[in-house]
Design a protein around this motif. Sequence first.
Motif, PDB file in Angstrom:
ATOM      1  N   UNK A 154       0.954  -1.056  -0.196  1.00 54.50           N
ATOM      2  CA  UNK A 154       0.011  -0.422  -0.021  1.00 54.50           C
ATOM      3  C   UNK A 154       0.405   1.216   0.398  1.00 54.50           C
ATOM      4  N   UNK A 155       2.094   1.337   0.688  1.00 52.89           N
ATOM      5  CA  UNK A 155       2.815   2.456   1.019  1.00 52.89           C
ATOM      6  C   UNK A 155       3.652   3.094  -0.243  1.00 52.89           C
ATOM      7  N   UNK A 156       4.172   1.697  -1.102  1.00 53.59           N
ATOM      8  CA  UNK A 156       4.364   2.137  -2.466  1.00 53.59           C
ATOM      9  C   UNK A 156       3.479   1.861  -3.250  1.00 53.59           C
ATOM     10  N   UNK A 157       2.384   1.718  -3.690  1.00 55.73           N
ATOM     11  CA  UNK A 157       1.631   2.398  -4.349  1.00 55.73           C
ATOM     12  C   UNK A 157       0.592   3.546  -3.812  1.00 55.73           C
ATOM     13  N   UNK A 158       0.996   4.178  -2.681  1.00 56.84           N
ATOM     14  CA  UNK A 158       0.607   6.294  -2.768  1.00 56.84           C
ATOM     15  C   UNK A 158       1.667   6.336  -2.831  1.00 56.84           C
ATOM     16  N   UNK A 182       8.577   3.292   8.463  1.00 53.24           N
ATOM     17  CA  UNK A 182       7.790   2.643   9.393  1.00 53.24           C
ATOM     18  C   UNK A 182       7.415   1.722   9.821  1.00 53.24           C
ATOM     19  N   UNK A 183       6.566   1.062   8.836  1.00 51.75           N
ATOM     20  CA  UNK A 183       6.328   0.296   7.910  1.00 51.75           C
ATOM     21  C   UNK A 183       7.421  -1.164   8.022  1.00 51.75           C
ATOM     22  N   UNK A 184       8.331  -0.883   6.765  1.00 47.02           N
ATOM     23  CA  UNK A 184       9.977  -1.658   7.477  1.00 47.02           C
ATOM     24  C   UNK A 184      10.214  -2.349   8.789  1.00 47.02           C
ATOM     25  N   UNK A 185      10.295  -0.885   9.826  1.00 51.86           N
ATOM     26  CA  UNK A 185      10.641  -1.233  11.139  1.00 51.86           C
ATOM     27  C   UNK A 185       9.943  -1.748  11.761  1.00 51.86           C
ATOM     28  N   UNK A 186       8.545  -1.915  11.535  1.00 49.56           N
ATOM     29  CA  UNK A 186       7.148  -2.562  12.206  1.00 49.56           C
ATOM     30  C   UNK A 186       7.731  -4.407  12.048  1.00 49.56           C
TER      31      UNK A 186
END
Length: 157
Positions: free
Chosen positions: A63-67, A73-77
Amino acid sequence: MTRLLRFIPLLLLALPLIEIALFILVGRAIGVLPTLGLVILAVVVGGFVLRQQGLGVLNRMRTNMQTGTLPGQTLFDGMALALAAVFLIIPGFLGDFVAILLLLPPVRAWLYKTLTRNVTVVETTTSYRRASPADPTPPHLNGPGTIDLDDDDWQRK
């Protein structure tokens, strides 16, 4: 920072000793079989967490890449959840405690803020040179160091 690095070998030696001491204390308090049951339960939960949370992180990264947003933060999570799952899979109560802390979103958010406080993220883009349809040969293959061989001029050994 170098002072802290000197304590890493000592910490690596102390962690298994702490885990053994915790096994003994928990075994005395609740018995051997319940202690082993807790260890096995932690392994099963760790495998489940790794599977479930890993798929969730992959979906959030997509979703992050599409937006077009940076997935820091997502990678860290994802990294924290994978580390939590590993801590749950490895037998030990101290590791299980750390894993439970890493599974809590407020703890992960605090860790992310703390670790990235002095980090500057620079967004970069790349562009690719494409050959024109009129000249399908890429420009780097037309240089003086290029040897053009026919199919009959070479053989595979």
